[in-house]
Design a protein around this motif. Sequence first.
Motif, PDB file in Angstrom:
ATOM      1  N   MET A 230       0.909  -1.201   0.022  1.00 19.60           N
ATOM      2  CA  MET A 230      -0.053  -0.146   0.077  1.00 19.60           C
ATOM      3  C   MET A 230       0.787   1.195  -0.132  1.00 19.60           C
ATOM      4  SD  MET A 230      -3.364   0.806   0.126  1.00 19.60           S
ATOM      5  CE  MET A 230      -4.179  -0.180   1.128  1.00 19.60           C
ATOM      6  N   TYR A 231       0.521   2.263  -0.878  1.00 19.67           N
ATOM      7  CA  TYR A 231       1.289   3.382  -0.918  1.00 19.67           C
ATOM      8  C   TYR A 231       0.333   4.487  -0.234  1.00 19.67           C
ATOM      9  CZ  TYR A 231       4.953   6.444  -2.801  1.00 19.67           C
ATOM     10  OH  TYR A 231       5.951   7.038  -3.177  1.00 19.67           O
ATOM     11  N   TYR A 232       0.988   5.409   0.570  1.00 21.82           N
ATOM     12  CA  TYR A 232       0.124   6.325   1.581  1.00 21.82           C
ATOM     13  C   TYR A 232       0.286   7.844   0.777  1.00 21.82           C
ATOM     14  CZ  TYR A 232      -0.849   2.515   4.331  1.00 21.82           C
ATOM     15  OH  TYR A 232      -1.175   1.464   5.063  1.00 21.82           O
ATOM     16  N   ALA A 233      -0.612   8.598   0.763  1.00 26.95           N
ATOM     17  CA  ALA A 233      -0.651  10.049   0.319  1.00 26.95           C
ATOM     18  C   ALA A 233      -1.272  10.870   1.288  1.00 26.95           C
ATOM     19  CB  ALA A 233      -1.143  10.028  -1.086  1.00 26.95           C
ATOM     20  N   ILE A 234      -0.663  12.084   1.371  1.00 26.05           N
ATOM     21  CA  ILE A 234      -1.317  13.148   2.035  1.00 26.05           C
ATOM     22  C   ILE A 234      -1.577  14.311   1.296  1.00 26.05           C
ATOM     23  CG2 ILE A 234      -1.387  14.413   4.061  1.00 26.05           C
ATOM     24  CD1 ILE A 234       0.605  12.453   5.171  1.00 26.05           C
ATOM     25  N   ILE A 235      -2.835  14.898   1.308  1.00 25.47           N
ATOM     26  CA  ILE A 235      -3.122  16.350   0.800  1.00 25.47           C
ATOM     27  C   ILE A 235      -2.839  17.351   1.890  1.00 25.47           C
ATOM     28  CG2 ILE A 235      -4.900  17.805  -0.437  1.00 25.47           C
ATOM     29  CD1 ILE A 235      -6.124  15.261  -1.616  1.00 25.47           C
ATOM     30  N   ALA A 236      -2.025  18.079   1.581  1.00 28.18           N
ATOM     31  CA  ALA A 236      -1.649  19.127   2.734  1.00 28.18           C
ATOM     32  C   ALA A 236      -1.195  20.578   2.176  1.00 28.18           C
ATOM     33  CB  ALA A 236      -0.309  18.550   3.631  1.00 28.18           C
ATOM     34  N   ALA A 237      -1.894  20.762   0.970  1.00 26.74           N
ATOM     35  CA  ALA A 237      -1.763  22.186   0.373  1.00 26.74           C
ATOM     36  C   ALA A 237      -2.784  23.499   0.789  1.00 26.74           C
ATOM     37  CB  ALA A 237      -1.883  21.952  -1.237  1.00 26.74           C
ATOM     38  N   GLY A 238      -3.348  22.808   1.685  1.00 27.49           N
ATOM     39  CA  GLY A 238      -4.405  24.070   2.310  1.00 27.49           C
ATOM     40  C   GLY A 238      -3.967  25.022   3.281  1.00 27.49           C
ATOM     41  N   GLU A 239      -4.259  26.185   3.212  1.00 25.85           N
ATOM     42  CA  GLU A 239      -3.713  27.265   4.070  1.00 25.85           C
ATOM     43  C   GLU A 239      -4.541  27.251   5.616  1.00 25.85           C
ATOM     44  OE1 GLU A 239      -0.798  29.072   3.515  1.00 25.85           O
ATOM     45  OE2 GLU A 239      -0.888  27.636   2.123  1.00 25.85           O
ATOM     46  N   GLY A 240      -5.779  26.703   5.488  1.00 25.19           N
ATOM     47  CA  GLY A 240      -6.500  26.939   6.808  1.00 25.19           C
ATOM     48  C   GLY A 240      -6.986  28.167   7.069  1.00 25.19           C
ATOM     49  N   SER A 241      -7.650  28.887   6.241  1.00 21.79           N
ATOM     50  CA  SER A 241      -7.839  30.220   6.400  1.00 21.79           C
ATOM     51  C   SER A 241      -9.002  30.506   7.570  1.00 21.79           C
ATOM     52  CB  SER A 241      -8.607  30.721   4.971  1.00 21.79           C
ATOM     53  OG  SER A 241      -9.685  30.187   4.549  1.00 21.79           O
ATOM     54  N   ARG A 242      -9.709  29.500   7.849  1.00 19.37           N
ATOM     55  CA  ARG A 242     -10.702  29.759   8.993  1.00 19.37           C
ATOM     56  C   ARG A 242     -10.164  29.539  10.310  1.00 19.37           C
ATOM     57  NH1 ARG A 242     -15.047  25.318   6.648  1.00 19.37           N
ATOM     58  NH2 ARG A 242     -12.872  24.629   5.930  1.00 19.37           N
ATOM     59  N   LEU A 243      -8.805  28.742  10.360  1.00 18.62           N
ATOM     60  CA  LEU A 243      -8.073  28.818  11.384  1.00 18.62           C
ATOM     61  C   LEU A 243      -7.474  29.962  11.846  1.00 18.62           C
ATOM     62  CD1 LEU A 243      -6.657  25.405  11.064  1.00 18.62           C
ATOM     63  CD2 LEU A 243      -8.100  25.591  12.877  1.00 18.62           C
ATOM     64  N   LYS A 244      -6.939  30.694  10.654  1.00 21.70           N
ATOM     65  CA  LYS A 244      -6.145  31.735  10.848  1.00 21.70           C
ATOM     66  C   LYS A 244      -7.137  33.147  11.455  1.00 21.70           C
ATOM     67  CE  LYS A 244      -2.437  31.101   7.649  1.00 21.70           C
ATOM     68  NZ  LYS A 244      -1.470  31.642   6.713  1.00 21.70           N
ATOM     69  N   GLN A 245      -8.514  32.909  10.829  1.00 21.45           N
ATOM     70  CA  GLN A 245      -9.342  33.878  11.139  1.00 21.45           C
ATOM     71  C   GLN A 245      -9.579  33.804  12.627  1.00 21.45           C
ATOM     72  OE1 GLN A 245     -12.538  33.402   8.571  1.00 21.45           O
ATOM     73  NE2 GLN A 245     -11.486  34.124   6.789  1.00 21.45           N
ATOM     74  N   GLU A 246      -9.554  32.584  13.205  1.00 20.11           N
ATOM     75  CA  GLU A 246      -9.738  32.218  14.696  1.00 20.11           C
ATOM     76  C   GLU A 246      -8.561  32.332  15.315  1.00 20.11           C
ATOM     77  OE1 GLU A 246     -11.855  28.466  14.494  1.00 20.11           O
ATOM     78  OE2 GLU A 246     -13.336  29.626  13.013  1.00 20.11           O
ATOM     79  N   GLY A 247      -7.280  32.857  15.097  1.00 26.68           N
ATOM     80  CA  GLY A 247      -6.197  33.054  15.887  1.00 26.68           C
ATOM     81  C   GLY A 247      -5.030  31.924  15.860  1.00 26.68           C
ATOM     82  N   ILE A 248      -5.174  30.995  15.071  1.00 28.99           N
ATOM     83  CA  ILE A 248      -4.183  30.041  14.969  1.00 28.99           C
ATOM     84  C   ILE A 248      -3.289  30.348  13.577  1.00 28.99           C
ATOM     85  CG2 ILE A 248      -3.672  27.548  14.230  1.00 28.99           C
ATOM     86  CD1 ILE A 248      -5.471  27.978  16.869  1.00 28.99           C
ATOM     87  N   ASP A 249      -1.946  30.751  13.949  1.00 33.74           N
ATOM     88  CA  ASP A 249      -1.202  31.286  12.961  1.00 33.74           C
ATOM     89  C   ASP A 249      -0.623  30.331  12.006  1.00 33.74           C
ATOM     90  OD1 ASP A 249      -1.504  33.956  13.835  1.00 33.74           O
ATOM     91  OD2 ASP A 249       0.154  33.781  15.227  1.00 33.74           O
ATOM     92  N   ALA A 250      -0.136  29.125  12.576  1.00 33.51           N
ATOM     93  CA  ALA A 250       0.330  28.199  11.742  1.00 33.51           C
ATOM     94  C   ALA A 250      -0.581  27.681  10.641  1.00 33.51           C
ATOM     95  CB  ALA A 250       0.652  26.875  12.667  1.00 33.51           C
TER      96      ALA A 250
END
Length: 244
Positions: free
Chosen positions: A1-21
């Motif tokens: 089994m090969y594994y893959a992760i989609i991790a290209a999103g910025e998380g705009s809603r998290l940033k609006q709620e004070g999460i900088d990362a």
Amino acid sequence: MYYAIIAAGEGSRLKQEGIDAPKPLVRLDGGVTLIERLIGIFRCRPDCEGISIVISPEVKAYAEAMGGESPWREATDVTVASTPGSMHSLHRLAPSLRGSSRFCLTTVDTVFRPDEFDRYIDACVADSEADGYMGVTTYVDDEKPLYISADGDGIITGYFDTPLPDARYVSGGIYALPSSALDVLDECMDAGVTRMRDFQRALVASGMRLRVYPFTCIIDVDHAGDIDKANSLLSSTPPATYMP
């Protein structure tokens, strides 16, 4: 089994709620980032042939500015790209995934219990009748959940944007698929399809037999409050399960 992760999103809603990362680098209890956690789970699988990830240039720059070891140091392949959505991110990963007979894909904000994930993969590998396994849950805590109906054997019959009486589950962002699914992905790209849920619909329309595998609970970390929910799930006290 090969594994893959989609991790290209910025998380705009998290940033609006004070999460900088950016979302892939959000930390759970113990200080582990979302992307490191997934890579660690996949690396522990005895069937792991490799791990491919796609990250955005912004995520890469943020990690480099943090210093220290790379959060994706144990990944096999790292693609840096800005994409308009998850389906396009998967398309960027496709060249790495075609060399394996099957692959398991997750989005980086998907949090689940590792023991349930191991049982999910083991069931998928042992099942000679289904083409793929889709991780689902009855826990609904998403702004735009994708509802799923299945027949008596657990084979998916449809995907829906609104709840229906026979749609018992919602998609959990965990997909174990044969490499032939990438041909359907190519067709979707050629047709101008843009959403991951429409790719899933196309898989069913192609005749692929996809079986649901229910997880007790899967948390999507979209909001700051979801971090506490994820930590609660991993500490063996999952949030209440419900359907609207």
